[in-house]
Design an enzyme around this catalytic site. Structure first.
Site, PDB file in Angstrom:
ATOM      1  N   CYS A  70      -2.133 -64.837-123.939  1.00 25.12           N
ATOM      2  CA  CYS A  70      -1.135 -63.788-124.732  1.00 25.12           C
ATOM      3  C   CYS A  70      -1.894 -64.378-126.347  1.00 25.12           C
ATOM      4  O   CYS A  70      -2.823 -65.032-126.493  1.00 25.12           O
ATOM      5  CB  CYS A  70       0.157 -64.279-124.602  1.00 25.12           C
ATOM      6  N   HIS A 103      -8.788 -84.162-115.451  1.00 24.44           N
ATOM      7  CA  HIS A 103      -7.575 -85.139-115.573  1.00 24.44           C
ATOM      8  C   HIS A 103      -6.272 -84.660-114.839  1.00 24.44           C
ATOM      9  O   HIS A 103      -5.569 -85.401-114.697  1.00 24.44           O
ATOM     10  CB  HIS A 103      -7.469 -85.551-116.612  1.00 24.44           C
TER      11      HIS A 103
END
Length: 152
Positions: A70, A103
């Site tokens: 967006c 991670h």
């Protein structure tokens, strides 16, 4: 990464980024099926309508990963991250895209369509969809992200 399907979603401000990354993904991952949840033009729409389609698809394992865009990537990511199994990461650099996968085991790349070039979006897309989750110490942290309506 074992990717069979990638879902795509955007609002009007992220439409051109989504379309460009759809073409790019077809080029770099031709064996992967892409599922486009909209929007399908630059006509003004509400980002939650399309974020919910992608979030539900991740939840129901209809797609393995996603790419969302967006204007700022904030609204679509906020909506996506309401789903317990979604980990949508807003990325501005290839390094952030890599760390989101390594991670955080992010499963949706969220791109700020109004603020990144197509070239930068391509770099982040390539890194995101070719980087494996590191696991190890990171797994226990990822396991603590979703709220499961139980006492901790």
């Amino acid at each position: 990464m074992d990717i069979k399907k990638i879902g795509l979603a955007s609002d009007h401000a992220g439409f051109s980024t989504k379309e460009a990354m759809k073409s790019y993904l077809q080029k770099i991952l031709p064996e992967v099926e892409l599922v486009d949840y909209g929007t399908y033009s630059e006509a003004s729409v509400d980002y939650p309508d399309f974020a919910h389609k992608l979030g539900k698809a991740i939840e129901e394992k209809e797609v393995d990963y996603g790419l969302a865009s967006c204007g700022s990537a904030n609204g679509i990511s906020m909506t996506l991250n309401k789903y317990p199994h979604v980990r949508a990461a807003i990325c501005w650099t290839p390094e952030l895209a890599e760390l989101a996968r390594l991670h955080n085991d992010a499963n949706i790349l969220s791109l700020p369509g109004r603020f990144v070039s197509e070239e930068l979006a391509q770099e982040m897309t390539k890194v995101f969809f070719t980087t494996d989750f590191e696991g190890g110490r990171h797994q226990r942290r990822v396991d603590k992200i979703a709220i499961h309506n139980k006492e901790d």
